[in-house]
Design a protein around this motif. Structure first.
Motif, PDB file in Angstrom:
ATOM      1  N   PRO A   1      22.032  32.093 -46.991  1.00  0.00           N
ATOM      2  CA  PRO A   1      21.569  32.609 -45.617  1.00  0.00           C
ATOM      3  C   PRO A   1      21.232  31.306 -44.581  1.00  0.00           C
ATOM      4  O   PRO A   1      20.646  30.367 -44.863  1.00  0.00           O
ATOM      5  CB  PRO A   1      20.652  33.655 -45.787  1.00  0.00           C
ATOM      6  CG  PRO A   1      20.861  33.778 -47.184  1.00  0.00           C
ATOM      7  CD  PRO A   1      20.911  32.768 -47.942  1.00  0.00           C
ATOM      8  N   ARG A   2      21.519  31.589 -43.317  1.00  0.00           N
ATOM      9  CA  ARG A   2      21.421  30.555 -42.452  1.00  0.00           C
ATOM     10  C   ARG A   2      19.814  30.155 -42.366  1.00  0.00           C
ATOM     11  O   ARG A   2      19.553  29.081 -42.008  1.00  0.00           O
ATOM     12  CB  ARG A   2      21.991  30.904 -40.974  1.00  0.00           C
ATOM     13  CG  ARG A   2      21.848  29.991 -39.849  1.00  0.00           C
ATOM     14  CD  ARG A   2      22.388  30.479 -38.559  1.00  0.00           C
ATOM     15  NE  ARG A   2      23.710  29.936 -38.872  1.00  0.00           N
ATOM     16  CZ  ARG A   2      24.398  30.196 -37.679  1.00  0.00           C
ATOM     17  NH1 ARG A   2      24.159  30.981 -36.330  1.00  0.00           N
ATOM     18  NH2 ARG A   2      25.771  30.123 -37.517  1.00  0.00           N
ATOM     19  N   ASP A   3      19.086  31.281 -42.107  1.00  0.00           N
ATOM     20  CA  ASP A   3      17.602  31.133 -42.105  1.00  0.00           C
ATOM     21  C   ASP A   3      17.107  30.356 -43.282  1.00  0.00           C
ATOM     22  O   ASP A   3      15.952  29.530 -43.188  1.00  0.00           O
ATOM     23  CB  ASP A   3      16.953  32.539 -41.586  1.00  0.00           C
ATOM     24  CG  ASP A   3      17.104  33.397 -43.028  1.00  0.00           C
ATOM     25  OD1 ASP A   3      18.019  33.269 -43.545  1.00  0.00           O
ATOM     26  OD2 ASP A   3      16.042  34.217 -43.121  1.00  0.00           O
ATOM     27  N   ARG A   4      17.453  30.655 -44.424  1.00  0.00           N
ATOM     28  CA  ARG A   4      16.838  29.755 -45.439  1.00  0.00           C
ATOM     29  C   ARG A   4      17.281  28.472 -45.359  1.00  0.00           C
ATOM     30  O   ARG A   4      16.516  27.451 -45.713  1.00  0.00           O
ATOM     31  CB  ARG A   4      17.309  30.456 -46.851  1.00  0.00           C
ATOM     32  CG  ARG A   4      16.810  29.684 -48.096  1.00  0.00           C
ATOM     33  CD  ARG A   4      17.236  30.405 -49.244  1.00  0.00           C
ATOM     34  NE  ARG A   4      16.929  31.530 -49.604  1.00  0.00           N
ATOM     35  CZ  ARG A   4      17.799  32.594 -50.328  1.00  0.00           C
ATOM     36  NH1 ARG A   4      18.740  32.341 -51.082  1.00  0.00           N
ATOM     37  NH2 ARG A   4      17.492  33.799 -50.383  1.00  0.00           N
ATOM     38  N   ARG A   5      18.490  28.294 -45.230  1.00  0.00           N
ATOM     39  CA  ARG A   5      19.079  27.016 -44.970  1.00  0.00           C
ATOM     40  C   ARG A   5      18.197  26.053 -43.821  1.00  0.00           C
ATOM     41  O   ARG A   5      17.824  25.009 -44.145  1.00  0.00           O
ATOM     42  CB  ARG A   5      20.368  26.762 -44.561  1.00  0.00           C
ATOM     43  CG  ARG A   5      21.118  25.521 -44.453  1.00  0.00           C
ATOM     44  CD  ARG A   5      22.716  25.673 -44.055  1.00  0.00           C
ATOM     45  NE  ARG A   5      23.115  26.304 -42.885  1.00  0.00           N
ATOM     46  CZ  ARG A   5      23.994  26.936 -42.727  1.00  0.00           C
ATOM     47  NH1 ARG A   5      24.695  27.658 -43.709  1.00  0.00           N
ATOM     48  NH2 ARG A   5      24.145  27.713 -41.729  1.00  0.00           N
ATOM     49  N   GLY A   6      17.934  26.808 -42.743  1.00  0.00           N
ATOM     50  CA  GLY A   6      17.054  26.256 -41.806  1.00  0.00           C
ATOM     51  C   GLY A   6      15.702  25.830 -42.147  1.00  0.00           C
ATOM     52  O   GLY A   6      15.107  24.754 -41.951  1.00  0.00           O
ATOM     53  N   HIS A   7      15.190  26.731 -43.034  1.00  0.00           N
ATOM     54  CA  HIS A   7      13.528  26.292 -43.500  1.00  0.00           C
ATOM     55  C   HIS A   7      13.778  24.994 -44.388  1.00  0.00           C
ATOM     56  O   HIS A   7      12.938  24.426 -44.329  1.00  0.00           O
ATOM     57  CB  HIS A   7      13.376  27.708 -44.330  1.00  0.00           C
ATOM     58  CG  HIS A   7      12.939  28.907 -43.437  1.00  0.00           C
ATOM     59  ND1 HIS A   7      11.862  28.825 -42.049  1.00  0.00           N
ATOM     60  CD2 HIS A   7      13.177  29.971 -43.413  1.00  0.00           C
ATOM     61  CE1 HIS A   7      12.145  29.981 -41.652  1.00  0.00           C
ATOM     62  NE2 HIS A   7      12.651  30.897 -42.434  1.00  0.00           N
ATOM     63  N   ILE A   8      14.723  25.313 -45.033  1.00  0.00           N
ATOM     64  CA  ILE A   8      14.938  23.952 -46.104  1.00  0.00           C
ATOM     65  C   ILE A   8      15.071  22.684 -45.617  1.00  0.00           C
ATOM     66  O   ILE A   8      14.380  21.831 -45.645  1.00  0.00           O
ATOM     67  CB  ILE A   8      15.988  24.228 -47.385  1.00  0.00           C
ATOM     68  CG1 ILE A   8      15.517  25.622 -48.030  1.00  0.00           C
ATOM     69  CG2 ILE A   8      16.022  23.079 -48.136  1.00  0.00           C
ATOM     70  CD1 ILE A   8      16.322  25.856 -49.216  1.00  0.00           C
ATOM     71  N   LEU A   9      16.330  22.952 -44.439  1.00  0.00           N
ATOM     72  CA  LEU A   9      16.343  21.454 -43.594  1.00  0.00           C
ATOM     73  C   LEU A   9      15.267  20.950 -43.075  1.00  0.00           C
ATOM     74  O   LEU A   9      14.611  19.905 -42.725  1.00  0.00           O
ATOM     75  CB  LEU A   9      17.353  21.746 -42.665  1.00  0.00           C
ATOM     76  CG  LEU A   9      18.866  21.815 -43.655  1.00  0.00           C
ATOM     77  CD1 LEU A   9      19.940  22.146 -42.573  1.00  0.00           C
ATOM     78  CD2 LEU A   9      19.267  20.363 -44.456  1.00  0.00           C
ATOM     79  N   ASP A  10      14.212  22.082 -42.279  1.00  0.00           N
ATOM     80  CA  ASP A  10      13.126  21.605 -41.691  1.00  0.00           C
ATOM     81  C   ASP A  10      12.020  21.043 -42.659  1.00  0.00           C
ATOM     82  O   ASP A  10      11.494  20.114 -42.198  1.00  0.00           O
ATOM     83  CB  ASP A  10      12.539  22.942 -41.043  1.00  0.00           C
ATOM     84  CG  ASP A  10      13.107  23.623 -39.801  1.00  0.00           C
ATOM     85  OD1 ASP A  10      13.861  22.674 -39.146  1.00  0.00           O
ATOM     86  OD2 ASP A  10      12.782  24.511 -39.576  1.00  0.00           O
TER      87      ASP A  10
END
Length: 188
Positions: free
Chosen positions: A117-126
């Protein structure tokens, strides 16, 4: 136990159907300064193909922290590698800072970015961007056949927003399926 077996048993925890090739592992670890790194993190090491390539390049006093969500793969990786430079952490890549405890010089990722999911991907990239030391490098790969899909284009855009420099390798045809590597750099 193979990565294929784990994918069939735990498809939400195991993103790959087959292990990456040694050629892709070489491309993932090439040109990111592993030979001079003090601390390196690996996200989603799976069966350890990238782990072995990282360890082959690391200096004797360096440290590799491999973060694996799948508990079976994490336990097997820890049991199979007796290198004192390696620490295997069973947990989420989003908790990278806590897993490593210090800034890292490089992050090598085998995570399945385009299926999460986009939000999980974003948290990990952050988490990756925050954990990298100034001038730190991040590498991950993508499959060639999916490069033009919306999730793959989103990943490329997210990398470009978070990092100061983004490069794409040549295609690694000696991988199933063929893949390429994203290399991103944090400003020094």
């Amino acid at each position: 136990m193979s990565i294929t077996t784990e994918f069939l048993r735990r498809p939400l925890m195991t993103g790959a159907v087959a292990a990456s090739s040694r050629r892709l592992a070489y491309e993932m670890t090439e040109g990111i300064g592993l030979e001079q790194a003090r601390t390196v993190a690996e996200l989603g090491p799976g069966t350890g193909v990238f782990t072995d390539a990282i360890l082959a390049r690391l200096a004797p006093g360096a440290r590799l922290v491999a973060v694996e969500l799948n508990p079976v793969l994490a336990a097997r990786l820890a049991a199979a590698r007796r290198d004192t430079r390696l620490t295997v952490v069973q947990g989420s890549a989003a908790d990278l800072a806590a897993a490593v405890g210090e800034p890292v010089d490089a992050v090598v990722s085998g995570l399945p970015w385009t299926v999460m999911p986009r939000d999980r991907r974003g948290h990990i990239l952050d988490a990756v961007a925050e954990a990298l030391a100034p001038g730190g490098r991040f590498t991950t790969f993508a499959y060639l056949h999916a490069a033009r899909t919306p999730p793959a284009r989103d990943l490329t855009s997210e990398l470009a927003r978070r990092f100061d420099r983004l490069e794409r390798s040549r295609t690694v045809w000696a991988n199933l399926p063929p893949a390429f590597v994203h290399r991103a750099t944090r400003r020094p």
